[in-house]
Design a protein around this motif. Structure first.
Motif, short mmCIF file in Angstrom:
data_model
loop_
_atom_site.label_atom_id
_atom_site.label_comp_id
_atom_site.label_asym_id
_atom_site.label_seq_id
_atom_site.Cartn_x
_atom_site.Cartn_y
_atom_site.Cartn_z
N PHE A 66 0.83 -1.20 0.00
CA PHE A 66 0.00 0.00 0.00
C PHE A 66 0.87 1.26 0.00
O PHE A 66 0.53 2.27 -0.64
CB PHE A 66 -0.94 0.01 1.21
CG PHE A 66 -2.07 -0.97 1.08
CD1 PHE A 66 -2.81 -1.06 -0.09
CD2 PHE A 66 -2.40 -1.82 2.14
CE1 PHE A 66 -3.86 -1.96 -0.21
CE2 PHE A 66 -3.44 -2.73 2.02
CZ PHE A 66 -4.17 -2.80 0.84
N ALA A 67 1.99 1.21 0.71
CA ALA A 67 2.92 2.34 0.68
C ALA A 67 3.49 2.54 -0.72
O ALA A 67 3.63 3.67 -1.21
CB ALA A 67 4.05 2.12 1.69
N LEU A 68 3.80 1.43 -1.40
CA LEU A 68 4.30 1.52 -2.78
C LEU A 68 3.26 2.13 -3.70
O LEU A 68 3.58 2.97 -4.56
CB LEU A 68 4.70 0.12 -3.26
CG LEU A 68 5.25 -0.02 -4.68
CD1 LEU A 68 6.34 -1.09 -4.74
CD2 LEU A 68 4.14 -0.40 -5.68
N GLN A 69 2.00 1.72 -3.54
CA GLN A 69 0.94 2.29 -4.37
C GLN A 69 0.79 3.79 -4.12
O GLN A 69 0.59 4.57 -5.06
CB GLN A 69 -0.39 1.57 -4.09
CG GLN A 69 -0.48 0.19 -4.71
CD GLN A 69 -1.83 -0.44 -4.48
OE1 GLN A 69 -2.39 -0.36 -3.38
NE2 GLN A 69 -2.40 -1.06 -5.51
N GLY A 70 0.89 4.20 -2.84
CA GLY A 70 0.78 5.61 -2.54
C GLY A 70 1.90 6.41 -3.18
O GLY A 70 1.66 7.50 -3.72
N ILE A 71 3.11 5.89 -3.14
CA ILE A 71 4.24 6.58 -3.79
C ILE A 71 4.04 6.62 -5.30
O ILE A 71 4.32 7.63 -5.96
CB ILE A 71 5.56 5.88 -3.42
CG1 ILE A 71 5.83 6.02 -1.92
CG2 ILE A 71 6.73 6.45 -4.22
CD1 ILE A 71 7.02 5.22 -1.43
N HIS A 72 3.54 5.51 -5.85
CA HIS A 72 3.33 5.45 -7.29
C HIS A 72 2.29 6.47 -7.76
O HIS A 72 2.46 7.14 -8.78
CB HIS A 72 2.89 4.03 -7.67
CG HIS A 72 2.89 3.79 -9.15
ND1 HIS A 72 2.25 2.70 -9.72
CD2 HIS A 72 3.43 4.49 -10.19
CE1 HIS A 72 2.41 2.75 -11.04
NE2 HIS A 72 3.12 3.83 -11.35
N VAL A 73 1.23 6.62 -6.99
CA VAL A 73 0.16 7.55 -7.39
C VAL A 73 0.59 8.99 -7.19
O VAL A 73 0.36 9.85 -8.05
CB VAL A 73 -1.12 7.24 -6.58
CG1 VAL A 73 -2.17 8.32 -6.82
CG2 VAL A 73 -1.67 5.87 -6.96
N SER A 74 1.24 9.28 -6.04
CA SER A 74 1.57 10.67 -5.74
C SER A 74 2.80 11.19 -6.48
O SER A 74 2.81 12.33 -6.95
CB SER A 74 1.80 10.83 -4.24
OG SER A 74 2.88 10.01 -3.82
N ALA A 75 3.81 10.34 -6.64
CA ALA A 75 5.06 10.79 -7.26
C ALA A 75 5.29 10.21 -8.63
O ALA A 75 6.22 10.63 -9.32
CB ALA A 75 6.23 10.45 -6.35
N GLY A 76 4.48 9.23 -9.01
CA GLY A 76 4.68 8.61 -10.32
C GLY A 76 5.91 7.72 -10.39
O GLY A 76 6.37 7.41 -11.48
N VAL A 77 6.44 7.32 -9.23
CA VAL A 77 7.63 6.47 -9.16
C VAL A 77 7.22 5.09 -8.66
O VAL A 77 6.52 4.97 -7.66
CB VAL A 77 8.69 7.08 -8.22
CG1 VAL A 77 9.90 6.16 -8.13
CG2 VAL A 77 9.11 8.45 -8.71
N LEU A 78 7.67 4.07 -9.38
CA LEU A 78 7.37 2.70 -8.99
C LEU A 78 8.60 2.12 -8.29
O LEU A 78 9.50 1.59 -8.93
CB LEU A 78 7.00 1.86 -10.22
CG LEU A 78 6.49 0.44 -9.94
CD1 LEU A 78 5.21 0.48 -9.09
CD2 LEU A 78 6.23 -0.31 -11.24
N GLY A 79 8.65 2.27 -6.97
CA GLY A 79 9.83 1.83 -6.22
C GLY A 79 9.65 0.43 -5.68
O GLY A 79 9.01 0.23 -4.65
#
Length: 296
Positions: A31-44
């Motif tokens: 869920f943290a990864l999805q939040g970063i992906h949505v907000s910053a556009g980065v798939l970490g």
């Protein structure tokens, strides 16, 4: 890292607890990864590593591998385009690298805790051996002290009796150090405050007779290795013994003050309010000390 490993709870035996906790950790990281992906556009992908690490350290390698498989499946569905089962070409290599690193992390993380546990068990075994050695040494010294005390009582010569009693007190000072030897809590060192307090208390009870002489100890919390603590205890033994014998003649009372503190180096003082030394004797002692230093 060592402090973190010390605070870890025991590994639960129930597989249900392990699977449920690992699933929860992996889900939180996803869920943290999805939040970063949505907000910053980065798939970490690296955001999933904490779940794999914690699962391996808290439980075992199998839990880390389970977290790796679950993380890979979740990432696959996260990055897979709709309508196809194939990953984009640019994400195939990152996904492979993630799986390889995650598997290595799971194995290394479990080995980290296992290695720490083995080291802790070896440390406990060493502490037990040191305690047993200290206990046996004290018993042997007590036996020697008892034999010397018996010999002292059998001697008719006051000089011989005094020499044997002095040897007994010195042996007792060495044996006392082993009572305050703490291998685990102070890295194999001696608690000097309690050691000196017990040593001075024993000397006072043995030598003051009925004279109102108080032996007061003011020592800081100092821990020393045995090779330093025992000589320091012998010095205290000699100084306090001399004060009890010579500073308060007859029924004279007084106080002997023993202090141990850092300033910044370690300082030991033994003082009394007795009769003091005769000036002539002090001059003779000073000349003798000067002659000794010149000859040396």
């Amino acid at each position: 890292m060592e402090e973190f490993l010390k605070r870890l709870p025991p590994r639960p035996k129930s597989p249900i607890v392990r699977i449920a906790t690992t699933t929860a950790l992996t889900g939180i990281c996803f869920f943290a990864l999805q939040g970063i992906h949505v907000s910053a556009g980065v798939l970490g992908f690296f955001v999933m590593f904490p779940a794999i690490f914690l699962a391996s350290v808290l439980f075992d390698r199998g839990s880390g591998l389970y977290s790796t498989v679950l993380s890979t499946i979740l990432l696959y569905f996260e990055v897979k385009p709709a309508g196809t089962f194939l990953l984009p070409v640019g994400l195939v290599l990152p996904m492979i690298i993630f799986v390889v690193v995650a598997l290595g992390l799971a194995v290394i993380s479990e080995g980290l805790r296992t290695g720490y546990q083995r080291a802790a068990e070896a440390e406990r075994a060493k502490d037990l051996l040191l305690q047993e050695l200290s206990h046996r040494t004290k018993n042997n010294l007590a036996m020697v002290s008892s034999l010397l005390s018996l010999q002292a009582r059998m001697k008719s010569s006051p000089e011989a009796r005094e020499a044997l009693e002095k040897a007994v007190r010195r042996i007792h000072a060495i044996a006392d150090a082993h009572d305050h030897f703490r291998p685990s809590s102070h890295n194999g060192q001696v608690e000097m405050r309690s050691y000196i307090e017990e040593l001075c208390g024993h000397l006072g009870d043995t030598l003051r007779d009925i004279r109102p002489i108080a032996v007061k100890v003011d020592a800081e919390e100092v821990n020393l290795p045995t090779e330093q603590a025992i000589p320091l205890g012998l010095i205290v033994n000699e100084l306090v013994t001399n004060a009890l014998k010579h500073a308060f003649p007859g029924d004279r009372g007084g106080t002997i003050a023993v202090k141990l503190f850092r300033d910044p180096s370690l300082v030991l003082t033994v003082a009394d309010d007795g009769v003091g030394c005769h000036p002539t004797k002090m001059e003779e002692q000073a000349r003798a000390s000067s002659n000794c230093s010149q000859s040396s």
